[in-house]
Every structure is written in structure tokens, then in C-alpha cells.
Design a protein around this motif. Structure first.
Motif, PDB file in Angstrom:
ATOM      1  N   ALA A  57       0.817  -1.209   0.000  1.00  0.00           N
ATOM      2  CA  ALA A  57       0.000   0.000   0.000  1.00  0.00           C
ATOM      3  C   ALA A  57       0.856   1.266   0.000  1.00  0.00           C
ATOM      4  N   TYR A  58       2.110   1.142   0.392  1.00  0.00           N
ATOM      5  CA  TYR A  58       2.995   2.304   0.493  1.00  0.00           C
ATOM      6  C   TYR A  58       4.119   2.287  -0.532  1.00  0.00           C
ATOM      7  N   GLU A  59       4.045   1.397  -1.504  1.00  0.00           N
ATOM      8  CA  GLU A  59       5.062   1.299  -2.551  1.00  0.00           C
ATOM      9  C   GLU A  59       4.495   1.846  -3.853  1.00  0.00           C
ATOM     10  N   PRO A  60       5.113   2.875  -4.423  1.00  0.00           N
ATOM     11  CA  PRO A  60       4.609   3.406  -5.689  1.00  0.00           C
ATOM     12  C   PRO A  60       4.806   2.399  -6.820  1.00  0.00           C
ATOM     13  N   GLU A  61       3.867   2.391  -7.746  1.00  0.00           N
ATOM     14  CA  GLU A  61       3.956   1.487  -8.887  1.00  0.00           C
ATOM     15  C   GLU A  61       4.399   2.202 -10.154  1.00  0.00           C
ATOM     16  N   ILE A  62       4.097   3.488 -10.256  1.00  0.00           N
ATOM     17  CA  ILE A  62       4.405   4.227 -11.477  1.00  0.00           C
ATOM     18  C   ILE A  62       5.232   5.478 -11.189  1.00  0.00           C
ATOM     19  N   LEU A  63       4.821   6.261 -10.209  1.00  0.00           N
ATOM     20  CA  LEU A  63       5.430   7.561  -9.965  1.00  0.00           C
ATOM     21  C   LEU A  63       5.804   7.713  -8.502  1.00  0.00           C
ATOM     22  N   ALA A  64       7.029   8.140  -8.270  1.00  0.00           N
ATOM     23  CA  ALA A  64       7.473   8.456  -6.913  1.00  0.00           C
ATOM     24  C   ALA A  64       7.974   9.888  -6.907  1.00  0.00           C
ATOM     25  N   ILE A  65       7.578  10.625  -5.914  1.00  0.00           N
ATOM     26  CA  ILE A  65       8.051  11.997  -5.758  1.00  0.00           C
ATOM     27  C   ILE A  65       8.898  12.030  -4.499  1.00  0.00           C
ATOM     28  N   GLY A  66      10.089  12.534  -4.631  1.00  0.00           N
ATOM     29  CA  GLY A  66      10.987  12.572  -3.491  1.00  0.00           C
ATOM     30  C   GLY A  66      12.028  11.470  -3.566  1.00  0.00           C
ATOM     31  N   PRO A  67      12.952  11.480  -2.639  1.00  0.00           N
ATOM     32  CA  PRO A  67      14.122  10.599  -2.713  1.00  0.00           C
ATOM     33  C   PRO A  67      13.939   9.194  -2.153  1.00  0.00           C
ATOM     34  N   TYR A  68      12.870   8.920  -1.458  1.00  0.00           N
ATOM     35  CA  TYR A  68      12.740   7.644  -0.754  1.00  0.00           C
ATOM     36  C   TYR A  68      12.847   6.451  -1.703  1.00  0.00           C
ATOM     37  N   HIS A  69      12.256   6.539  -2.869  1.00  0.00           N
ATOM     38  CA  HIS A  69      12.255   5.424  -3.821  1.00  0.00           C
ATOM     39  C   HIS A  69      13.227   5.657  -4.978  1.00  0.00           C
ATOM     40  N   HIS A  70      14.128   6.603  -4.812  1.00  0.00           N
ATOM     41  CA  HIS A  70      15.077   6.968  -5.869  1.00  0.00           C
ATOM     42  C   HIS A  70      15.886   5.759  -6.342  1.00  0.00           C
ATOM     43  N   GLY A  71      15.957   5.598  -7.662  1.00  0.00           N
ATOM     44  CA  GLY A  71      16.782   4.547  -8.233  1.00  0.00           C
ATOM     45  C   GLY A  71      16.096   3.206  -8.428  1.00  0.00           C
ATOM     46  N   LYS A 105      14.835  15.581   7.562  1.00  0.00           N
ATOM     47  CA  LYS A 105      14.289  15.258   8.880  1.00  0.00           C
ATOM     48  C   LYS A 105      12.842  14.779   8.810  1.00  0.00           C
ATOM     49  N   CYS A 106      12.199  14.965   7.664  1.00  0.00           N
ATOM     50  CA  CYS A 106      10.810  14.526   7.498  1.00  0.00           C
ATOM     51  C   CYS A 106      10.698  13.029   7.258  1.00  0.00           C
ATOM     52  N   TYR A 107      11.812  12.382   6.969  1.00  0.00           N
ATOM     53  CA  TYR A 107      11.808  10.950   6.689  1.00  0.00           C
ATOM     54  C   TYR A 107      12.170  10.173   7.947  1.00  0.00           C
ATOM     55  N   ALA A 108      11.455   9.097   8.188  1.00  0.00           N
ATOM     56  CA  ALA A 108      11.704   8.270   9.362  1.00  0.00           C
ATOM     57  C   ALA A 108      13.059   7.580   9.250  1.00  0.00           C
ATOM     58  N   GLU A 109      13.420   7.198   8.019  1.00  0.00           N
ATOM     59  CA  GLU A 109      14.694   6.526   7.782  1.00  0.00           C
ATOM     60  C   GLU A 109      15.664   7.499   7.134  1.00  0.00           C
ATOM     61  N   SER A 110      16.933   7.218   7.282  1.00  0.00           N
ATOM     62  CA  SER A 110      17.965   8.045   6.671  1.00  0.00           C
ATOM     63  C   SER A 110      17.935   7.874   5.157  1.00  0.00           C
ATOM     64  N   ILE A 111      18.005   8.980   4.435  1.00  0.00           N
ATOM     65  CA  ILE A 111      18.062   8.950   2.976  1.00  0.00           C
ATOM     66  C   ILE A 111      19.534   9.030   2.579  1.00  0.00           C
ATOM     67  N   VAL A 112      20.032   7.957   1.971  1.00  0.00           N
ATOM     68  CA  VAL A 112      21.444   7.881   1.642  1.00  0.00           C
ATOM     69  C   VAL A 112      21.661   8.411   0.237  1.00  0.00           C
ATOM     70  N   LEU A 113      21.677   9.728   0.121  1.00  0.00           N
ATOM     71  CA  LEU A 113      21.969  10.414  -1.128  1.00  0.00           C
ATOM     72  C   LEU A 113      22.870  11.602  -0.810  1.00  0.00           C
ATOM     73  N   GLU A 114      23.804  11.878  -1.702  1.00  0.00           N
ATOM     74  CA  GLU A 114      24.613  13.086  -1.574  1.00  0.00           C
ATOM     75  C   GLU A 114      23.686  14.299  -1.611  1.00  0.00           C
ATOM     76  N   LYS A 115      24.146  15.411  -1.060  1.00  0.00           N
ATOM     77  CA  LYS A 115      23.323  16.611  -0.994  1.00  0.00           C
ATOM     78  C   LYS A 115      22.749  17.018  -2.359  1.00  0.00           C
ATOM     79  N   ASP A 116      23.608  17.066  -3.393  1.00  0.00           N
ATOM     80  CA  ASP A 116      23.132  17.485  -4.710  1.00  0.00           C
ATOM     81  C   ASP A 116      22.105  16.509  -5.278  1.00  0.00           C
ATOM     82  N   ALA A 117      22.313  15.216  -5.100  1.00  0.00           N
ATOM     83  CA  ALA A 117      21.362  14.223  -5.595  1.00  0.00           C
ATOM     84  C   ALA A 117      20.041  14.330  -4.846  1.00  0.00           C
ATOM     85  N   PHE A 118      20.102  14.586  -3.556  1.00  0.00           N
ATOM     86  CA  PHE A 118      18.892  14.733  -2.750  1.00  0.00           C
ATOM     87  C   PHE A 118      18.101  15.940  -3.230  1.00  0.00           C
ATOM     88  N   VAL A 119      18.773  17.060  -3.411  1.00  0.00           N
ATOM     89  CA  VAL A 119      18.109  18.298  -3.871  1.00  0.00           C
ATOM     90  C   VAL A 119      17.558  18.085  -5.259  1.00  0.00           C
TER      91      VAL A 119
END
Length: 86
Positions: free
Chosen positions: A15-29, A72-86
């Protein structure tokens, strides 16, 4: 921004996994979302034309200012470099 608690997520992970579109870094890659990345760039380009913006610099600068707060809005750490995150 609201994050999904691990316990709630485990109740129905799909229910929390995008199938087509993800916005933000959580599902990046994730391979299944790669196709939509090209569309997001195209939509951004169309937005820039529609709003008479000559570049994304103004938006990138705004996101750079919000990067730490946004992480800080993410419960888990987002492992992306600053530029990739932005």
C-alpha cells in the motif's frame, strides 16, 4: 510531510510502494519507476516554458535551503549526496 511508521507499513507494505510515480528521494533509483523519471524532466521543462522561467536555478536554490529540514521529514535516513537529494 508525513512519514509512514514501520509498524503501519508492515501491515500492508504494498500500500505504500509506488507502482508508477514516486516523488521525493525515498524510492530513488528503483528500476520499476525509471520510466517516469524521463516524464518528470519533461514536465519540469514544460513548466519552465509555461512560467517563463529560463532555468531551474531558483528552484534548486530553494531546495538547497530546505534540504536539511526535508531530510528530517523521513523516518529513515536517505542515503543520497546533498546534490542528488536536492
Amino acid at each position: 510531510m508525513v512519514t509512514v511508521d514501520g509498524l503501519l507499513r508492515r501491515e500492508n507494505e504494498l500500500a505504500y510502494e509506488p507502482e508508477i510515480l514516486a516523488i521525493g528521494p525515498y524510492h530513488h533509483g528503483k528500476a520499476n519507476l525509471e520510466m517516469m523519471e524521463k516524464h518528470k524532466i519533461r514536465y519540469l521543462q514544460m513548466y519552465l516554458v509555461r512560467t517563463n522561467e529560463s532555468s531551474v536555478d531558483r528552484f534548486v536554490n530553494a531546495m538547497q535551503d530546505l534540504e536539511e529540514k526535508t531530510r528530517k521529514c523521513y523516518a529513515e535516513s536517505i542515503v543520497l549526496e546533498k546534490d542528488a537529494f536536492v
